[in-house]
Design a protein around this motif. Structure first.
Motif, PDB file in Angstrom:
ATOM      1  N   GLY A  69       0.785  -1.223   0.000  1.00  0.00           N
ATOM      2  CA  GLY A  69       0.000   0.000   0.000  1.00  0.00           C
ATOM      3  C   GLY A  69       0.818   1.274   0.000  1.00  0.00           C
ATOM      4  N   LYS A  70       2.082   1.171  -0.438  1.00  0.00           N
ATOM      5  CA  LYS A  70       2.970   2.333  -0.428  1.00  0.00           C
ATOM      6  C   LYS A  70       3.456   2.632  -1.853  1.00  0.00           C
ATOM      7  CE  LYS A  70       3.081   2.156   4.173  1.00  0.00           C
ATOM      8  NZ  LYS A  70       4.267   1.767   4.951  1.00  0.00           N
ATOM      9  N   PRO A  71       3.779   3.894  -2.136  1.00  0.00           N
ATOM     10  CA  PRO A  71       4.411   4.212  -3.412  1.00  0.00           C
ATOM     11  C   PRO A  71       5.882   3.832  -3.374  1.00  0.00           C
ATOM     12  CG  PRO A  71       4.195   6.195  -2.091  1.00  0.00           C
ATOM     13  CD  PRO A  71       3.534   5.091  -1.312  1.00  0.00           C
ATOM     14  N   ALA A  72       6.431   3.487  -4.516  1.00  0.00           N
ATOM     15  CA  ALA A  72       7.838   3.104  -4.614  1.00  0.00           C
ATOM     16  C   ALA A  72       8.615   4.177  -5.369  1.00  0.00           C
ATOM     17  CB  ALA A  72       7.978   1.763  -5.330  1.00  0.00           C
ATOM     18  N   ILE A  73       9.860   4.402  -4.918  1.00  0.00           N
ATOM     19  CA  ILE A  73      10.779   5.340  -5.556  1.00  0.00           C
ATOM     20  C   ILE A  73      12.009   4.549  -5.998  1.00  0.00           C
ATOM     21  CG2 ILE A  73      12.216   7.398  -5.215  1.00  0.00           C
ATOM     22  CD1 ILE A  73      10.284   8.243  -3.002  1.00  0.00           C
ATOM     23  N   ALA A  74      12.592   4.926  -7.123  1.00  0.00           N
ATOM     24  CA  ALA A  74      13.826   4.286  -7.567  1.00  0.00           C
ATOM     25  C   ALA A  74      14.894   5.341  -7.815  1.00  0.00           C
ATOM     26  CB  ALA A  74      13.597   3.477  -8.838  1.00  0.00           C
ATOM     27  N   ARG A  75      16.116   5.080  -7.322  1.00  0.00           N
ATOM     28  CA  ARG A  75      17.260   5.909  -7.685  1.00  0.00           C
ATOM     29  C   ARG A  75      18.023   5.183  -8.786  1.00  0.00           C
ATOM     30  NH1 ARG A  75      22.364   8.248  -4.142  1.00  0.00           N
ATOM     31  NH2 ARG A  75      22.840   6.030  -3.850  1.00  0.00           N
ATOM     32  N   ILE A  76      18.175   5.844  -9.916  1.00  0.00           N
ATOM     33  CA  ILE A  76      18.836   5.228 -11.068  1.00  0.00           C
ATOM     34  C   ILE A  76      20.348   5.381 -10.965  1.00  0.00           C
ATOM     35  CG2 ILE A  76      16.842   5.624 -12.556  1.00  0.00           C
ATOM     36  CD1 ILE A  76      18.370   8.032 -13.750  1.00  0.00           C
ATOM     37  N   PRO A  77      21.111   4.582 -11.717  1.00  0.00           N
ATOM     38  CA  PRO A  77      22.546   4.820 -11.826  1.00  0.00           C
ATOM     39  C   PRO A  77      22.814   6.166 -12.507  1.00  0.00           C
ATOM     40  CG  PRO A  77      21.979   2.597 -12.548  1.00  0.00           C
ATOM     41  CD  PRO A  77      20.694   3.348 -12.405  1.00  0.00           C
ATOM     42  N   VAL A  78      24.008   6.686 -12.338  1.00  0.00           N
ATOM     43  CA  VAL A  78      24.361   7.989 -12.907  1.00  0.00           C
ATOM     44  C   VAL A  78      24.167   7.978 -14.425  1.00  0.00           C
ATOM     45  CG1 VAL A  78      26.222   9.652 -13.270  1.00  0.00           C
ATOM     46  CG2 VAL A  78      26.016   8.466 -11.071  1.00  0.00           C
ATOM     47  N   GLY A  79      23.366   8.916 -14.902  1.00  0.00           N
ATOM     48  CA  GLY A  79      23.174   9.104 -16.332  1.00  0.00           C
ATOM     49  C   GLY A  79      22.313   8.072 -17.022  1.00  0.00           C
ATOM     50  N   ASP A  80      21.744   7.117 -16.298  1.00  0.00           N
ATOM     51  CA  ASP A  80      20.973   6.038 -16.923  1.00  0.00           C
ATOM     52  C   ASP A  80      19.511   6.452 -17.043  1.00  0.00           C
ATOM     53  OD1 ASP A  80      20.036   3.713 -17.979  1.00  0.00           O
ATOM     54  OD2 ASP A  80      20.759   2.405 -16.376  1.00  0.00           O
TER      55      ASP A  80
END
Length: 263
Positions: A69-80
């Motif tokens: 029941g939560k939103p998900a966040i993603a941190r991408i690799p540099v420049g990807d």
């Protein structure tokens, strides 16, 4: 259908409940994510920059966060920036992009994360349609406001260009990385994420975000530091990594057991 987790962008921008607290996971195990998502975190970040997530495991991790029941966040690799588009297609509610040092970097990020007229995100949100529960046409019309694009400010160059970065249409806010920023501000002399220099930089960044009407987030090494950030007025904070929390919990249990055994 608009659920509470699908209202993440609006709740973040309104700074509901005095700001959000997020978990942070680099270990590529969706079941671990599921356990953390059952706690009181407002959201969970999957760290693909320094963590070990690949696209398949990240898509599964996003699903487990949303299952809780939560939103998900993603941190991408540099420049990807291509990964940013795919993670949004997988149902992520926000993308954090490291090392955004200029308006040009910010515009490249927006191209990948926003549909026209803001960007050039390619169509293919098959999992996102499932997760958000929206027909394709409705998702197309609302995705730019449903999802959040966050540029990391973690260098002296980025600090100097913060107004230009924030002025880019489609950048919803910034994320301050205190560790890298402390290295940059000291010209590589020290790692000091809790220093006065970082506090000053955060205060400056907060003022600029408010001037532009954008959100500001930051990484806190632990709950206490995260609380200081919320008190300062930040919109979303990290309360430490899952590895630090796991090891701290283990140490606490071991110490408690030894204390009783030795008494």
């Amino acid at each position: 259908m608009t659920t509470d987790m699908n209202g993440f962008a609006g709740r973040l921008k309104r700074r509901e409940n005095g700001g959000m607290i997020s978990g942070w996971v680099g270990i590529p195990d969706p079941m671990l994510v599921n356990h953390l998502a059952q706690e009181g975190f407002d959201t969970i970040v999957l760290d693909m920059q320094h963590g070990m997530w690949d696209m398949t495991s990240a898509a599964s991790g996003i699903a487990h966060v949303r299952l809780a029941g939560k939103p998900a966040i993603a941190r991408i690799p540099v420049g990807d920036f291509a990964a940013a588009s795919r993670l949004l297609d997988a149902g992520a509610s926000a993308i954090i992009a490291p090392m955004i040092n200029s308006a040009d970097d910010a515009r490249a990020l927006v191209k990948a994360t926003k549909y026209p007229p803001l960007g050039e995100r390619s169509w293919g949100p098959s999992l996102a349609l499932n997760h958000f529960g929206l027909p394709a046409e409705d998702y197309l019309q609302t995705a730019n406001s449903l999802t959040v694009t966050i540029a990391m400010v973690e260098t002296r160059t980025a600090l100097d260009a913060i107004d230009e970065i924030l002025a880019v249409d489609g950048i919803d806010g910034i994320f301050v990385g205190p560790s890298d920023l402390s290295i940059a501000l000291s010209n590589g002399a020290r790692l000091a994420p809790d220093s006065a220099a970082i506090d000053q930089a955060l205060a400056t960044a907060l003022a600029r975000c408010r001037a532009h009407g954008k959100v500001i987030c930051a990484f806190g090494g632990d709950g206490a530091r995260a609380g200081e950030y919320l008190k300062l007025g930040l919109d979303l904070v990290i309360a430490g990594t899952e590895t630090a929390q796991l090891r701290a919990g283990a140490r606490t249990a071991i110490q408690a057991a030894r204390k009783i055994a030795d008494s």
